[in-house]
Scaffold this active site. Sequence first.
Site, mmCIF file in Angstrom:
data_model
loop_
_atom_site.group_PDB
_atom_site.id
_atom_site.type_symbol
_atom_site.label_atom_id
_atom_site.label_comp_id
_atom_site.label_asym_id
_atom_site.label_seq_id
_atom_site.Cartn_x
_atom_site.Cartn_y
_atom_site.Cartn_z
ATOM 1 N N GLU A 93 0.824 -1.198 0.000
ATOM 2 C CA GLU A 93 0.000 0.000 0.000
ATOM 3 C C GLU A 93 0.863 1.255 0.000
ATOM 4 O O GLU A 93 1.977 1.262 0.547
ATOM 5 C CB GLU A 93 -0.925 0.009 1.219
ATOM 6 C CG GLU A 93 -1.999 -1.065 1.163
ATOM 7 C CD GLU A 93 -2.925 -1.038 2.362
ATOM 8 O OE1 GLU A 93 -4.145 -0.955 2.148
ATOM 9 O OE2 GLU A 93 -2.429 -1.090 3.503
ATOM 10 N N CYS A 106 3.626 8.586 0.996
ATOM 11 C CA CYS A 106 4.220 7.611 1.908
ATOM 12 C C CYS A 106 4.309 6.281 1.166
ATOM 13 O O CYS A 106 3.282 5.741 0.736
ATOM 14 C CB CYS A 106 3.366 7.485 3.166
ATOM 15 S SG CYS A 106 3.934 6.222 4.332
ATOM 16 N N CYS A 113 6.501 -7.029 6.778
ATOM 17 C CA CYS A 113 7.610 -6.554 7.596
ATOM 18 C C CYS A 113 7.981 -7.638 8.600
ATOM 19 O O CYS A 113 7.102 -8.289 9.170
ATOM 20 C CB CYS A 113 7.225 -5.269 8.322
ATOM 21 S SG CYS A 113 8.548 -4.547 9.317
ATOM 22 N N CYS A 117 6.619 -5.290 15.406
ATOM 23 C CA CYS A 117 6.159 -4.348 16.430
ATOM 24 C C CYS A 117 4.694 -4.647 16.754
ATOM 25 O O CYS A 117 3.866 -4.780 15.850
ATOM 26 C CB CYS A 117 6.315 -2.913 15.930
ATOM 27 S SG CYS A 117 8.029 -2.470 15.521
ATOM 28 N N GLY A 200 7.133 -2.105 5.732
ATOM 29 C CA GLY A 200 8.495 -2.603 5.697
ATOM 30 C C GLY A 200 9.507 -1.728 6.412
ATOM 31 O O GLY A 200 9.238 -0.579 6.776
ATOM 32 N N GLU A 201 10.682 -2.294 6.626
ATOM 33 C CA GLU A 201 11.829 -1.607 7.232
ATOM 34 C C GLU A 201 12.817 -1.273 6.118
ATOM 35 O O GLU A 201 13.464 -2.168 5.557
ATOM 36 C CB GLU A 201 12.487 -2.509 8.279
ATOM 37 C CG GLU A 201 13.869 -2.107 8.729
ATOM 38 C CD GLU A 201 13.953 -0.695 9.294
ATOM 39 O OE1 GLU A 201 14.813 0.061 8.826
ATOM 40 O OE2 GLU A 201 13.152 -0.359 10.202
ATOM 41 N N SER A 232 12.291 6.223 7.641
ATOM 42 C CA SER A 232 11.962 5.849 9.014
ATOM 43 C C SER A 232 12.454 4.437 9.287
ATOM 44 O O SER A 232 12.246 3.526 8.483
ATOM 45 C CB SER A 232 10.450 5.927 9.237
ATOM 46 O OG SER A 232 10.113 5.518 10.553
ATOM 47 N N SER A 255 11.734 5.212 15.029
ATOM 48 C CA SER A 255 10.595 4.787 15.852
ATOM 49 C C SER A 255 11.114 4.401 17.232
ATOM 50 O O SER A 255 11.836 3.417 17.365
ATOM 51 C CB SER A 255 9.887 3.602 15.184
ATOM 52 O OG SER A 255 9.327 3.993 13.952
ATOM 53 N N LEU A 256 10.731 5.153 18.242
ATOM 54 C CA LEU A 256 11.255 4.930 19.593
ATOM 55 C C LEU A 256 10.193 4.273 20.477
ATOM 56 O O LEU A 256 10.368 3.155 20.937
ATOM 57 C CB LEU A 256 11.706 6.264 20.187
ATOM 58 C CG LEU A 256 12.613 6.191 21.410
ATOM 59 C CD1 LEU A 256 13.899 5.455 21.087
ATOM 60 C CD2 LEU A 256 12.910 7.591 21.929
ATOM 61 N N HIS A 257 9.124 4.990 20.802
ATOM 62 C CA HIS A 257 7.898 4.460 21.412
ATOM 63 C C HIS A 257 8.022 4.010 22.862
ATOM 64 O O HIS A 257 7.020 3.608 23.453
ATOM 65 C CB HIS A 257 7.341 3.296 20.585
ATOM 66 C CG HIS A 257 7.176 3.612 19.127
ATOM 67 N ND1 HIS A 257 6.622 4.791 18.679
ATOM 68 C CD2 HIS A 257 7.525 2.912 18.015
ATOM 69 C CE1 HIS A 257 6.616 4.799 17.352
ATOM 70 N NE2 HIS A 257 7.165 3.682 16.925
ATOM 71 N N ASN A 339 -3.373 4.311 15.925
ATOM 72 C CA ASN A 339 -4.525 4.061 15.066
ATOM 73 C C ASN A 339 -4.971 2.612 15.210
ATOM 74 O O ASN A 339 -4.129 1.699 15.229
ATOM 75 C CB ASN A 339 -4.164 4.369 13.617
ATOM 76 C CG ASN A 339 -3.802 5.832 13.445
ATOM 77 O OD1 ASN A 339 -4.627 6.714 13.608
ATOM 78 N ND2 ASN A 339 -2.525 6.094 13.142
#
Length: 388
Positions: A93, A106, A113, A117, A200-201, A232, A255-257, A339
């Site tokens: 997508e 984007c 992936c 996560c 994906g990474e 990212s 991406s920390l989170h 989301n």
Amino acid sequence: MPQPVLYNLSLAELEELMRAWGQQPFRAKQLYRQLYLNLTNDPAAMSDLPLPLRVRLHHEAQLDPLELVQSQQADDGLTRKALFRVSNGALIESVLMIYADRVTVCVSTQAGCAMGCDFCATGRMGLLRNLSCGEIVAQVLWACRELRAWQVKLAATPHTPIMSTGEADTQWWGSESGAFSERVTHQVNRVTNVVFMGMGEPFANYERWWAAVERLHDPNGFNLGARNMTVSTVGVVPGILRLAEAPLPINLAISLHAPDDQLRSTMMPINRRYPLAELLAATREYTERSGRRVSFEYVLLHGRNDHPYQAMALAKLLRGQSISKGPPLLCHVNLIPWNPVPGVPLSRSERSRVHEFQQILRDYGVACTIRIERGASIAAACGQLAGH
């Protein structure tokens, strides 16, 4: 022999193909301009090429490696999501977002992936395969053609309202002052920003991703500035260090989170391989070598990573006052609303908790904003892409 995919080929490789087909090398430059300046994806429309070459391109080459399966719109048409099928049947997508002063696409770098996560729909898919350079680039070119079609429609109905305030339950995410609402006109006539934040990474597919960056940056073709591209990563340290040495100043988002290893490892398995101390050391090396600020993405989950003490821990981490010893990191924190993802028993933080979290970071001197939410109603928002 499989048909060559033209979006996979550099200008030099197109010249080799033209020679192999008995054509003069300058035909490659004409073809390159058709692909990346005129955005042509039909050989019949390439009027500056001789008819026999157009016929051969139609029968013996593949222009667009993506099959558009479905598209959806939200936010009065200013957010558009495309579902594509790639050669092995996997689905990916892409999301186009039109704003008053910019147009962002984007794009995905992998089908699925492998990072796993636990709050991300893509991570629940597992890795299906890496995308080629051409498959990554083709998503950007789709967005450009989609933008052109939108502008034609807009020009035909100039007095039609273009943007409403969005969904009632998510309005407050849009800006610090209240609901997000803007009127967009047709003066932004091209894609201005590309973010590699889809499925994906990117650093797990570094070679093909970087080839796509170079293709999009090429001043002889698409000619997008490097500072208008952002990649990212979940924190793949070798990729961060490699990007620090790269010749183009691509923006970096991490991406920390979570502010500590214990929590982050439960949310993001990559942390077991590259814990926070190692990640932040690589980040510091990146900022020192590149001189560029890093964005840390932080998805806020109710009761899990949104407590005031966690905001203070995050601030100290980024200010070099805990495991990351040294001067404050050159960084910015982007707070993101979580989301909904089907089957994931999580919920987003309350508005008051989010603003409290933001204020604590600011009180510690950490730049922090709340991301504008786009496309949640069509599962096009951050963390929702799952090839549906």
